[in-house]
Enzyme design. Sequence first.
Site: not given
Ligand code: NDP
Length: 444
Positions: A125, A165
């Site tokens: 990671k 991510d």
């Molecule tokens: P994105 O950046 O596309 O989206 C993240 C979302 O979560 C956004 O809506 C963001 O809000 C919100 N967010 C981030 N931090 C916070 C916080 N501290 N409090 C509240 N909301 C928050 O990321 P992903 O969708 O890719 O990833 C989301 C999760 O899934 C993570 O935990 C990641 O590790 C996990 N994941 C992702 C994978 C992937 O393929 N993308 C694979 C496996 C796991 P805002 O828009 O305001 O920033």
Amino acid sequence: MNYVERVLDSLKKQNPNEPEFHQAATEILTTLAPVVEKHPEYEDQALLERFVEPERVVLFRVPWVDDCGKVHVNKGYRVQFNSAIGPYKGGLRFHPSVNLSIIKFLGLEQILKNSLTGLPIGGGKGGSDFDPKGKSNREIMAFCQSFMTELYRHIGADTDVPAGDIGVGGREIGYLFGQYKRIRDEHVGVLTGRGLSYGGSLVRTEATGYGLVYIVNEAMKARGDSLKGKTVIISGSGNVATYACQKAQSLGAKVVAMYDSNGYIHDPDGIKLDLIKDIKEVKRGRIKEYADRVEGATYKEGCSGIWSIPCDVALPCATQNEIDEKSAATLVKNGVKYVGEGANMPSTLGAIDVFLKSGVVFLPAKAANAGGVATSALEMAQSSGRMFWSFEEVDAKLRNIMANIYRNIDKAAKDYGFDGNYVMGANIAGFVKVAEAMLAHGIV
Ligand code: NDP
């Protein structure tokens, strides 16, 4: 103290100030007690001590220049945690909260997740404390190019293959790949989540969200249940949340709430996903705008209130520790039956305890969100073979992988006498394969 307790104790002493890493290690190692009891050779070979120590940690400086000519410096990380079953594989996170503790918790989880996919990928990671919010495209490009100017020497199609991510989507992967190709003069599958015009795979964008819904659906099928007509809450509105919403809706569920890091929207008539995509993906705006544009929808500042909305299925898809014990108790009181973790470690240890004790079907992240990395591995296979599979082919493979993961974690939980406890099932099933490979390799 028993073996697991001793390893955890020394991990905490040797890695102080890494609370997220301690949390993930505690969650994993405590469930492995019955496995190490059954295999005394693991202790003889210091297998757990080796398992929790990354093979390599790279920490580097990332200098870049903003649009006003000001110079900034961020920290860059790549933790190459475990390559026993394949090249390191795991995403890059760009978020101001990123530190070594977070990257190590994610890396440790990634080892078992990648093992559960059944594909030959090890765990890693990386990321940076760089905040992409509010930056221009040129600034994002400048940052990505600087980041890759150091990272390139540590990665490779058969060594370490990063992906996206939080904060790293198609745009960032494009800039990172461009810089890698420029430095190495190699057009290879060194990053996944690439655009379709330069070696990406169909379904990779949708994979984590789709995979999450596929595995929840498997758990429901096994109980004679289905998503049809169910009320669903999804936290986040990024990549995972968006495609979890799309797939859940296509299977007949009603998704009524989502959030971003400022607050949540509640639309009792069902979320209009095209509007979410327009606000978040196209305009890179705030979710608040949804309530201004949809009659009957409401917006509330702050995130945790989302868990007080009654639902049958909760899919946390934003970030770590977004459901604490109190939110979990509220969800249970309001009748939640299934919780599937799209994000990594979104439930605290206390929250997991509440779910397990209340009989909620709880699908932990390393199983439930493995569809993303599994499809990344399918992208790697297509790159190596110079092939391009259709959407239907990749989607069918993804569905099959998620069904297999469900079967394996269910079986491991049963085999060890913890029927229905998928935290135990996922950790055990993921670990056993890695442990066998590590033993086969000798003391390395
Ligand atoms: P994105 O950046 O596309 O989206 C993240 C979302 O979560 C956004 O809506 C963001 O809000 C919100 N967010 C981030 N931090 C916070 C916080 N501290 N409090 C509240 N909301 C928050 O990321 P992903 O969708 O890719 O990833 C989301 C999760 O899934 C993570 O935990 C990641 O590790 C996990 N994941 C992702 C994978 C992937 O393929 N993308 C694979 C496996 C796991 P805002 O828009 O305001 O920033």
